[in-house]
Design a protein around this motif. Sequence first.
Motif, short mmCIF file in Angstrom:
data_model
loop_
_atom_site.label_atom_id
_atom_site.label_comp_id
_atom_site.label_asym_id
_atom_site.label_seq_id
_atom_site.Cartn_x
_atom_site.Cartn_y
_atom_site.Cartn_z
N HIS A 366 0.83 -1.21 0.00
CA HIS A 366 0.00 0.00 0.00
C HIS A 366 0.87 1.25 0.00
CE1 HIS A 366 0.53 0.60 4.29
NE2 HIS A 366 0.23 -0.69 4.49
N HIS A 367 0.21 2.38 -0.15
CA HIS A 367 0.91 3.63 -0.44
C HIS A 367 1.98 3.97 0.60
CE1 HIS A 367 1.48 7.49 -2.30
NE2 HIS A 367 1.25 8.11 -1.17
N ILE A 368 1.68 3.78 1.86
CA ILE A 368 2.64 4.22 2.89
C ILE A 368 3.86 3.30 2.89
CG2 ILE A 368 2.93 4.55 5.40
CD1 ILE A 368 1.56 6.86 3.86
N GLN A 369 3.65 2.03 2.59
CA GLN A 369 4.83 1.15 2.45
C GLN A 369 5.71 1.62 1.28
OE1 GLN A 369 2.40 -2.47 2.15
NE2 GLN A 369 3.66 -3.31 3.81
N ARG A 370 5.06 1.99 0.16
CA ARG A 370 5.83 2.42 -1.01
C ARG A 370 6.53 3.75 -0.73
NH1 ARG A 370 1.94 1.01 -6.28
NH2 ARG A 370 0.69 -0.54 -5.21
N LEU A 371 5.82 4.66 -0.05
CA LEU A 371 6.36 6.01 0.13
C LEU A 371 7.33 6.08 1.31
CD1 LEU A 371 6.19 9.04 -0.66
CD2 LEU A 371 4.24 9.25 0.90
N MET A 372 6.91 5.56 2.46
CA MET A 372 7.67 5.83 3.69
C MET A 372 8.60 4.69 4.10
SD MET A 372 6.74 8.85 4.08
CE MET A 372 7.70 9.22 5.52
N VAL A 373 8.53 3.56 3.41
CA VAL A 373 9.46 2.48 3.74
C VAL A 373 10.43 2.28 2.57
CG1 VAL A 373 9.71 0.08 4.43
CG2 VAL A 373 7.81 1.43 5.33
N THR A 374 9.99 1.60 1.52
CA THR A 374 10.94 1.31 0.42
C THR A 374 11.37 2.61 -0.29
OG1 THR A 374 8.97 0.73 -0.87
CG2 THR A 374 10.33 -1.08 -0.08
N GLY A 375 10.45 3.55 -0.41
CA GLY A 375 10.78 4.83 -1.06
C GLY A 375 11.69 5.67 -0.18
#
Length: 510
Positions: A366-375
């Motif tokens: 989901h978005h927060i995993q993409r933005l705040m973790v891997t991103g």
Amino acid sequence: MANLILILGDQLSPNLSALNDADPDKDLIVMAEVRDEASYANHHKKKLVFIFSAMRHFARELESQGWHVIYQAYHPGNAAQSLEQVVRHVAREHQPERVITTECGEWRLHQQICQWHKSLGLPVEIRTDTRFLCTKAAFAHWAEGKKQLRMEFFYREMRRKTGLLMTEDARPEGGDWNYDANNRKKWNGQPSAPPPFLVEPDDITRNVIDLVNEHFPDHFGTTGDFCYAVTADQARQALAHFIDVALPGFGDYQDAMSDNEDWLFHSVLSPYLNTGLLDPLEVCDAAARAWYSGQAPLNAVEGFIRQIIGWREFVRGIYWLLMPDYAHENRLNNTRDLPWFYWTGETRMRCMHRAIDATHRNAYAHHIQRLMVTGNFALLAGVRPEAICDWYLAVYLDAFDWVELPNTLGMVMHADGGYLGSKPYAASGKYIQRMSDHCQNCHYRVQETTSERACPFNSLYWHFLDRHRDAFAANPRMTMMYRNWDRQKPEKQEALLARAQWLLDNLDQL
Ligand SMILES: Cc1cc2nc3c(=O)[nH]c(=O)nc-3n(C[C@H](O)[C@H](O)[C@H](O)COP(=O)(O)OP(=O)(O)OC[C@H]3O[C@@H](n4cnc5c(N)ncnc54)[C@H](O)[C@@H]3O)c2cc1C
Ligand code: SF4
């Protein structure tokens, strides 16, 4: 004479502009699974299954409505392995008057199709994609003369244009345009996470799964437990399921992450929106109805609608406004390669492991995993934008260039100077700890900054601020961060930078 209508894998909509005024008795539709499109990126196996299966179902539906569809199924032995070769082959056989298609979602292919009239020796009509609320031309018009392009203002225009969540006297429902301040709760297991919507693969999907396993064995991910919708009917059921069970919690837990729940309260509708199985307005209308009928709160419904008529349309506008130069932007001059664990998930950083593992299994995070973790990690580590963009384009079911590139290069990497955010989304481990329960299961210690077991996000965050001081110190939204950095004792700063440098030199061992 007949027209030849080309329909691409993300154009599976009965109201596609290429089909306007077409005559099922005369015109021919061409659809093709070709190697050039399937393997120019290391597409996740589930993404290949989803697109090929959805295409096959769509072709079958068209045929049942009386259309003549020429469908090339994937086979490595096919003579035609690019779309152009397929169209040339069919055109030679059927001698159409012209080729008609709807503009595609990728600069690379768009450039090729724009040249086809020369290489094919046939007129090629490229029609506007009417499945978006804002055409490329309308976005360029909106952007013209503006010093800054801000999603929030664009979004308000889209609210006015569509009338979604607007009162009769043209004011936003509830009095505010945006209820994001209410949408930052940590999720502690209650209310329980809704079950995902699952579809049992039918014969068509099972055949495609076999095909992908046989011919794309080295691609990222797995085909196991494929459960996505592959028809418009099924996608509508997925929408209804989301509205019933997840939308009420969507707002509150929009930014939350969980160590053991993959989907939380997200809709998982992006693959269907991006391939045309669902129409964005239909989706937003369904969400708005849920608020009017008291089924879901306003902060959830407004937040959800903003993602679709705001962010989704905005990133597309930015893409077409700024391509092709946009793809080469690298304003922070990053040069580092992507750490190998992005492909394997083998890292002791629990948050990264969980996000990559979910991506590997589901072709979804989901978005927060993409933005705040891997991103966030790629940003802090200074990974080359091109390398991280290639990864995001490959690994997600919903990834198409027009939407993946601005999100990654712009929102995550801040490589475009700030079209997608007035400051970079850089964060230390504290943010991940606040929004998830990952840290309690991690090898690293989120409270520590310089020890051997200190959370890597912590010192990398300070290193990022320090090395990009020239770019960000004057940004009023970052003053506080620099003040906090400057307040630290020189010995502490040195130790943080030394720890970060060690991490940067040893990324693959984390
Ligand atoms: C680095 C990065 C890469 C991304 N790559 C893609 C991509 O390739 N394709 C893609 O569709 N989205 C992408 N996104 C945006 C977003 O993460 C996904 O749309 C979302 O996670 C899809 O899951 P969902 O359907 O459950 O979304 P929900 O959280 O339920 O949101 C609802 C819908 O809003 C839309 N949406 C939400 N945020 C965005 C956004 N930032 N940009 C565009 N649409 C948005 C999607 O259509 C989504 O289905 C990316 C975000 C980041 C940070
Ligand atoms: S301690 Fe750091 S690396 Fe580990 S889960 Fe928390 S934020 Fe991620």
